[in-house]
Scaffold this active site. Structure first.
Site, PDB file in Angstrom:
ATOM      1  N   CYS A  74       0.866  -1.187   0.000  1.00 50.23           N
ATOM      2  CA  CYS A  74       0.000   0.000   0.000  1.00 50.23           C
ATOM      3  C   CYS A  74       0.894   1.226   0.000  1.00 50.23           C
ATOM      4  CB  CYS A  74      -0.924   0.004   1.204  1.00 50.23           C
ATOM      5  SG  CYS A  74      -2.015   1.457   1.260  1.00 50.23           S
ATOM      6  N   HIS A 151      -2.485  -5.226 -10.168  1.00 48.91           N
ATOM      7  CA  HIS A 151      -3.316  -4.152 -10.710  1.00 48.91           C
ATOM      8  C   HIS A 151      -3.660  -4.415 -12.164  1.00 48.91           C
ATOM      9  CE1 HIS A 151      -3.218  -1.047  -7.511  1.00 48.91           C
ATOM     10  NE2 HIS A 151      -2.123  -1.687  -7.165  1.00 48.91           N
ATOM     11  N   GLU A 200     -10.256  -0.595  -5.275  1.00 51.39           N
ATOM     12  CA  GLU A 200      -9.290  -1.419  -4.557  1.00 51.39           C
ATOM     13  C   GLU A 200      -9.944  -2.713  -4.101  1.00 51.39           C
ATOM     14  OE1 GLU A 200      -6.249  -0.131  -1.824  1.00 51.39           O
ATOM     15  OE2 GLU A 200      -6.958   1.929  -2.042  1.00 51.39           O
ATOM     16  N   CYS A 209      -5.028   5.801  -4.338  1.00 52.54           N
ATOM     17  CA  CYS A 209      -4.347   4.510  -4.230  1.00 52.54           C
ATOM     18  C   CYS A 209      -2.926   4.701  -4.737  1.00 52.54           C
ATOM     19  CB  CYS A 209      -5.084   3.448  -5.028  1.00 52.54           C
ATOM     20  SG  CYS A 209      -4.266   1.828  -4.998  1.00 52.54           S
ATOM     21  N   GLY A 212      -1.809   1.931  -7.073  1.00 55.38           N
ATOM     22  CA  GLY A 212      -2.552   2.104  -8.321  1.00 55.38           C
ATOM     23  C   GLY A 212      -1.940   3.189  -9.189  1.00 55.38           C
TER      24      GLY A 212
END
Length: 269
Positions: A74, A151, A200, A209, A212
């Site tokens: 994260c 992703h 997410e 994100c 992301g």
């Protein structure tokens, strides 16, 4: 048992951080984490972050989504932990070793190199991940990228026209993705700017994100759509993503503390 937490956020992507570096913490169950994540009856957060000692880094970080599931990486949380720590640090995660450095604006994180092999995402079967011959309604030909977590990136003409609240969960749980997937819809604004919305896995629509943004900037760079440094505009604010000469990804952006508190763990059993 009463536990202390620090509530932080990066561009509105919010976290409750439990610091177990000096005292061992009990292991919370997925049900307890989901109860704590409830924004009406709990603390409320997108992710729960648990810090602990590490044999290979300055600290270890475990990341749990609001549904109680554990994930590998994260980016926004890593910046928040860097700000909380106060000095440059190496952080061990399930997705790899990260280097983070707080600065006046928040923090910068060296995220390592992206991976593109279908087994690294992972996918259920072999496929070229650069432009995948797949589609879900209006979303077609995505790129798949792992930046410590998986992703899927779709390039579209208008991110606001995509019903990500309905397509996001459908794609997240598609059997093609055995570990589920984060879903990104991106609009190329210029050679150095991208507009992005993210669904997410395990958390849903978020204001920002970090991984992301890294995955999307990398997919766009790989396809020659943008230059090596771009700003990624998310609903909660802007991140800067830079690719170095060795292919490493560097993410910079704000993170800040919201408040501190305590909770009685027995109330969330």
């Amino acid at each position: 048992m009463r536990l202390s937490f620090v509530k932080m956020h990066g561009l509105g992507n919010d976290f409750a951080i439990l610091d177990g570096r000096d005292a061992e913490l009990p292991r919370l169950s997925p049900a307890q984490i989901a109860a704590l994540a409830d924004r009406h009856r709990g603390i409320g957060f997108d992710q729960l972050i648990v810090l602990s000692p590490s044999r290979t880094a300055d600290m270890a970080m475990r990341i749990h989504n609001a549904d109680g599931s554990e994930v590998e990486a994260c980016g926004n949380a890593t910046r928040a932990v860097a700000v909380l720590h106060g000095t440059a640090a190496s952080i061990e995660t399930e997705g790899g070793l990260l280097q983070a450095r707080p600065d006046a604006a928040g923090a910068e994180v060296a995220m390592g190199r992206a991976r593109f092999d279908w087994q690294d995402i992972p996918l259920a079967y072999a496929m070229d991940t650069r432009e995948m011959p797949l589609g879900w309604d209006m979303l077609e030909r995505p790129s798949a990228v792992s930046v410590g977590n998986p992703h899927l990136v779709f390039f579209v003409n208008d991110v606001e026209a995509v019903p990500l609240d309905t397509l996001g969960p459908e794609i997240e749980h598609d059997p093609l993705f055995p570990e589920r997937i984060n879903v990104n819809v991106a609009q190329i604004l210029s050679r150095n700017a991208i507009k992005l919305r993210v669904w997410e896995r395990g958390a849903g629509l978020t204001l920002a994100c970090g991984t992301g943004a890294c995955a999307t900037a990398t997919a766009a760079y790989r396809q020659g759509l943008v230059d090596g440094e771009v700003t990624v505009r998310l609903p909660g604010g802007t991140l800067t993503i830079r690719h170095d000469a060795e292919g490493g990804i560097h993410m910079a952006g704000p993170a800040q503390e919201s408040y501190r508190g305590t909770f009685e763990l027995d109330h969330f059993s």
